[in-house]
Design a protein around this motif. Structure first.
Motif, PDB file in Angstrom:
ATOM      1  N   CYS A   6      -8.006  -7.994  12.045  1.00 48.11           N
ATOM      2  CA  CYS A   6      -8.714  -8.603  10.920  1.00 48.11           C
ATOM      3  C   CYS A   6      -7.714  -8.859   9.800  1.00 48.11           C
ATOM      4  O   CYS A   6      -6.843  -8.028   9.544  1.00 48.11           O
ATOM      5  CB  CYS A   6      -9.830  -7.680  10.436  1.00 48.11           C
ATOM      6  SG  CYS A   6     -10.792  -8.335   9.050  1.00 48.11           S
ATOM      7  N   LEU A   7      -7.850 -10.012   9.165  1.00 47.64           N
ATOM      8  CA  LEU A   7      -6.986 -10.365   8.046  1.00 47.64           C
ATOM      9  C   LEU A   7      -7.757 -10.175   6.757  1.00 47.64           C
ATOM     10  O   LEU A   7      -8.818 -10.768   6.560  1.00 47.64           O
ATOM     11  CB  LEU A   7      -6.522 -11.816   8.187  1.00 47.64           C
ATOM     12  CG  LEU A   7      -5.469 -12.315   7.199  1.00 47.64           C
ATOM     13  CD1 LEU A   7      -4.211 -11.457   7.281  1.00 47.64           C
ATOM     14  CD2 LEU A   7      -5.126 -13.773   7.491  1.00 47.64           C
ATOM     15  N   ILE A   8      -7.238  -9.311   5.885  1.00 51.58           N
ATOM     16  CA  ILE A   8      -7.895  -8.996   4.613  1.00 51.58           C
ATOM     17  C   ILE A   8      -6.997  -9.449   3.476  1.00 51.58           C
ATOM     18  O   ILE A   8      -5.859  -8.976   3.350  1.00 51.58           O
ATOM     19  CB  ILE A   8      -8.186  -7.489   4.481  1.00 51.58           C
ATOM     20  CG1 ILE A   8      -9.017  -6.992   5.648  1.00 51.58           C
ATOM     21  CG2 ILE A   8      -8.878  -7.175   3.171  1.00 51.58           C
ATOM     22  CD1 ILE A   8      -8.217  -6.229   6.685  1.00 51.58           C
ATOM     23  N   GLY A  30      -5.350   3.486   8.187  1.00 53.73           N
ATOM     24  CA  GLY A  30      -4.378   2.888   9.091  1.00 53.73           C
ATOM     25  C   GLY A  30      -4.212   1.387   8.989  1.00 53.73           C
ATOM     26  O   GLY A  30      -3.713   0.750   9.925  1.00 53.73           O
ATOM     27  N   TYR A  31      -4.602   0.804   7.871  1.00 54.02           N
ATOM     28  CA  TYR A  31      -4.359  -0.622   7.678  1.00 54.02           C
ATOM     29  C   TYR A  31      -2.848  -0.864   7.566  1.00 54.02           C
ATOM     30  O   TYR A  31      -2.071   0.060   7.334  1.00 54.02           O
ATOM     31  CB  TYR A  31      -5.038  -1.114   6.403  1.00 54.02           C
ATOM     32  CG  TYR A  31      -6.552  -1.229   6.487  1.00 54.02           C
ATOM     33  CD1 TYR A  31      -7.191  -2.422   6.170  1.00 54.02           C
ATOM     34  CD2 TYR A  31      -7.345  -0.145   6.851  1.00 54.02           C
ATOM     35  CE1 TYR A  31      -8.579  -2.544   6.222  1.00 54.02           C
ATOM     36  CE2 TYR A  31      -8.728  -0.251   6.911  1.00 54.02           C
ATOM     37  CZ  TYR A  31      -9.339  -1.451   6.603  1.00 54.02           C
ATOM     38  OH  TYR A  31     -10.703  -1.570   6.656  1.00 54.02           O
ATOM     39  N   VAL A  32      -2.460  -2.137   7.701  1.00 51.78           N
ATOM     40  CA  VAL A  32      -1.052  -2.518   7.585  1.00 51.78           C
ATOM     41  C   VAL A  32      -0.928  -3.559   6.473  1.00 51.78           C
ATOM     42  O   VAL A  32      -1.652  -4.555   6.474  1.00 51.78           O
ATOM     43  CB  VAL A  32      -0.519  -3.104   8.906  1.00 51.78           C
ATOM     44  CG1 VAL A  32       0.918  -3.595   8.729  1.00 51.78           C
ATOM     45  CG2 VAL A  32      -0.612  -2.082  10.028  1.00 51.78           C
ATOM     46  N   VAL A  33      -0.041  -3.318   5.526  1.00 44.30           N
ATOM     47  CA  VAL A  33       0.207  -4.293   4.459  1.00 44.30           C
ATOM     48  C   VAL A  33       1.310  -5.236   4.913  1.00 44.30           C
ATOM     49  O   VAL A  33       2.391  -4.798   5.312  1.00 44.30           O
ATOM     50  CB  VAL A  33       0.610  -3.598   3.146  1.00 44.30           C
ATOM     51  CG1 VAL A  33       0.943  -4.640   2.076  1.00 44.30           C
ATOM     52  CG2 VAL A  33      -0.505  -2.685   2.654  1.00 44.30           C
ATOM     53  N   SER A  34       1.020  -6.520   4.883  1.00 50.73           N
ATOM     54  CA  SER A  34       2.007  -7.511   5.282  1.00 50.73           C
ATOM     55  C   SER A  34       3.217  -7.449   4.351  1.00 50.73           C
ATOM     56  O   SER A  34       3.077  -7.326   3.133  1.00 50.73           O
ATOM     57  CB  SER A  34       1.401  -8.916   5.229  1.00 50.73           C
ATOM     58  OG  SER A  34       2.382  -9.896   5.491  1.00 50.73           O
ATOM     59  N   GLU A  88       0.489 -12.699  12.528  1.00 55.80           N
ATOM     60  CA  GLU A  88      -0.193 -13.044  13.767  1.00 55.80           C
ATOM     61  C   GLU A  88       0.092 -12.046  14.884  1.00 55.80           C
ATOM     62  O   GLU A  88      -0.786 -11.764  15.709  1.00 55.80           O
ATOM     63  CB  GLU A  88       0.181 -14.470  14.174  1.00 55.80           C
ATOM     64  CG  GLU A  88      -0.338 -15.490  13.161  1.00 55.80           C
ATOM     65  CD  GLU A  88      -0.178 -16.923  13.591  1.00 55.80           C
ATOM     66  OE1 GLU A  88       0.552 -17.180  14.574  1.00 55.80           O
ATOM     67  OE2 GLU A  88      -0.790 -17.795  12.934  1.00 55.80           O
ATOM     68  N   THR A  89       1.293 -11.484  14.899  1.00 56.59           N
ATOM     69  CA  THR A  89       1.589 -10.442  15.882  1.00 56.59           C
ATOM     70  C   THR A  89       0.704  -9.225  15.643  1.00 56.59           C
ATOM     71  O   THR A  89       0.177  -8.621  16.580  1.00 56.59           O
ATOM     72  CB  THR A  89       3.072 -10.028  15.815  1.00 56.59           C
ATOM     73  OG1 THR A  89       3.890 -11.162  16.104  1.00 56.59           O
ATOM     74  CG2 THR A  89       3.371  -8.923  16.821  1.00 56.59           C
ATOM     75  N   GLY A  90       0.527  -8.867  14.374  1.00 57.79           N
ATOM     76  CA  GLY A  90      -0.326  -7.737  14.034  1.00 57.79           C
ATOM     77  C   GLY A  90      -1.777  -7.978  14.405  1.00 57.79           C
ATOM     78  O   GLY A  90      -2.455  -7.090  14.932  1.00 57.79           O
ATOM     79  N   LEU A  91      -2.272  -9.186  14.164  1.00 56.07           N
ATOM     80  CA  LEU A  91      -3.656  -9.509  14.503  1.00 56.07           C
ATOM     81  C   LEU A  91      -3.877  -9.461  16.011  1.00 56.07           C
ATOM     82  O   LEU A  91      -4.900  -8.944  16.492  1.00 56.07           O
ATOM     83  CB  LEU A  91      -4.019 -10.895  13.971  1.00 56.07           C
ATOM     84  CG  LEU A  91      -4.089 -11.032  12.445  1.00 56.07           C
ATOM     85  CD1 LEU A  91      -4.351 -12.486  12.063  1.00 56.07           C
ATOM     86  CD2 LEU A  91      -5.172 -10.137  11.861  1.00 56.07           C
ATOM     87  N   ARG A  96      -5.476  -4.282  11.346  1.00 59.83           N
ATOM     88  CA  ARG A  96      -6.113  -4.815  10.149  1.00 59.83           C
ATOM     89  C   ARG A  96      -5.019  -5.046   9.114  1.00 59.83           C
ATOM     90  O   ARG A  96      -4.450  -4.100   8.587  1.00 59.83           O
ATOM     91  CB  ARG A  96      -7.186  -3.852   9.651  1.00 59.83           C
ATOM     92  CG  ARG A  96      -8.381  -3.819  10.598  1.00 59.83           C
ATOM     93  CD  ARG A  96      -9.352  -2.731  10.296  1.00 59.83           C
ATOM     94  NE  ARG A  96     -10.545  -2.889  11.124  1.00 59.83           N
ATOM     95  CZ  ARG A  96     -11.584  -2.066  11.122  1.00 59.83           C
ATOM     96  NH1 ARG A  96     -11.582  -1.010  10.329  1.00 59.83           N
ATOM     97  NH2 ARG A  96     -12.626  -2.280  11.905  1.00 59.83           N
ATOM     98  N   ILE A  97      -4.732  -6.305   8.879  1.00 55.62           N
ATOM     99  CA  ILE A  97      -3.590  -6.701   8.061  1.00 55.62           C
ATOM    100  C   ILE A  97      -4.039  -7.053   6.648  1.00 55.62           C
ATOM    101  O   ILE A  97      -4.940  -7.880   6.458  1.00 55.62           O
ATOM    102  CB  ILE A  97      -2.864  -7.921   8.669  1.00 55.62           C
ATOM    103  CG1 ILE A  97      -2.532  -7.693  10.144  1.00 55.62           C
ATOM    104  CG2 ILE A  97      -1.612  -8.244   7.858  1.00 55.62           C
ATOM    105  CD1 ILE A  97      -1.505  -6.631  10.388  1.00 55.62           C
ATOM    106  N   ILE A  98      -3.412  -6.434   5.658  1.00 54.64           N
ATOM    107  CA  ILE A  98      -3.697  -6.732   4.255  1.00 54.64           C
ATOM    108  C   ILE A  98      -2.645  -7.690   3.703  1.00 54.64           C
ATOM    109  O   ILE A  98      -1.446  -7.445   3.825  1.00 54.64           O
ATOM    110  CB  ILE A  98      -3.693  -5.456   3.393  1.00 54.64           C
ATOM    111  CG1 ILE A  98      -4.807  -4.503   3.824  1.00 54.64           C
ATOM    112  CG2 ILE A  98      -3.829  -5.790   1.911  1.00 54.64           C
ATOM    113  CD1 ILE A  98      -4.728  -3.147   3.138  1.00 54.64           C
ATOM    114  N   LEU A  99      -3.115  -8.771   3.082  1.00 52.83           N
ATOM    115  CA  LEU A  99      -2.240  -9.639   2.306  1.00 52.83           C
ATOM    116  C   LEU A  99      -2.601  -9.428   0.844  1.00 52.83           C
ATOM    117  O   LEU A  99      -3.720  -9.726   0.428  1.00 52.83           O
ATOM    118  CB  LEU A  99      -2.436 -11.113   2.666  1.00 52.83           C
ATOM    119  CG  LEU A  99      -2.234 -11.535   4.115  1.00 52.83           C
ATOM    120  CD1 LEU A  99      -2.370 -13.049   4.228  1.00 52.83           C
ATOM    121  CD2 LEU A  99      -0.881 -11.092   4.627  1.00 52.83           C
TER     122      LEU A  99
END
Length: 209
Positions: A6-8, A30-34, A88-91, A96-99
């Protein structure tokens, strides 16, 4: 049930605590910040790939020409951009990728990723926002006034977001929890559960035979 990526997109006024809320989401859920790319030089203590991907101006513009950024902008004579491959690799891996980006960048992301969740973080009132900026004690009145003026301009874009969440003073964790609940509820929408629904229907059909 399916747990796809998911892109947040998180935006908000300066001083609202976006970074703190994002860190809570990383630590607790466990989210990931871009990590953005930039042409500015690393500051003391910064590491390549942690705070930013530090690249030359030539490398950055080469990536621009190859559509390597989801969005990019210039600030104080340096380029900043969101690397497409990182996101896109993370998705694809189900993350769950945070921008954490400003409003114009958020709208650019939404055009490319219509299913992204756009979340605007704010204080409960304009008065509290000014108090936080003043309470830092690190900025001149001119800078504070400029940040408040920018907040006025940014507020015109709030209607383009999907959600608005208040980060009350001292309650960053509660704000992060609210965002997490939003993301969880989105993941349970029928349109995101096609694989699960197909499997469930097949299982039910088997029992009826």
């Amino acid at each position: 049930m399916d747990k796809g990526g998911c892109l947040i997109v998180i935006s908000g006024f300066s001083g609202v605590g976006k970074g703190t809320v994002s860190r809570k989401l990383v630590e607790k859920y466990g989210y990931v910040v871009s990590v953005s790319a930039t042409t500015r030089a690393p500051r003391e203590g910064e590491e390549n790939g942690r705070e930013y991907f530090f690249v030359s101006r030539e490398e950055f513009l080469d990536s621009v020409s190859k559509n390597g950024f989801i969005e990019y902008a210039t600030y104080v004579n340096n380029y900043y951009g969101t690397p497409r491959t990182f996101v896109e690799t993370g998705l694809e891996a189900g993350r769950r990728i945070i921008l954490e980006i400003e409003v114009q960048g958020a709208l650019a992301v939404k055009k490319q990723y219509p299913d992204a969740a756009l979340i605007f973080v704010t204080t409960p009132s304009a008065g509290e926002l000014k108090e936080r900026l003043t309470g830092r004690g690190t900025e001149s009145q001119d800078v504070i006034d400029a940040r408040m003026a920018r907040a006025v301009a940014e507020s015109e874009y709030i209607d383009n977001y999907d959600y608005i969440v208040c980060n009350e003073n001292g309650k960053a964790e509660e704000c992060a929890d609210a965002i997490h609940h939003i993301v969880e509820s989105r993941s349970m929408q029928v349109r995101h559960q096609k694989e699960f629904i197909t499997r469930l229907k097949d299982e039910l059909a088997g029992f009826s035979e």
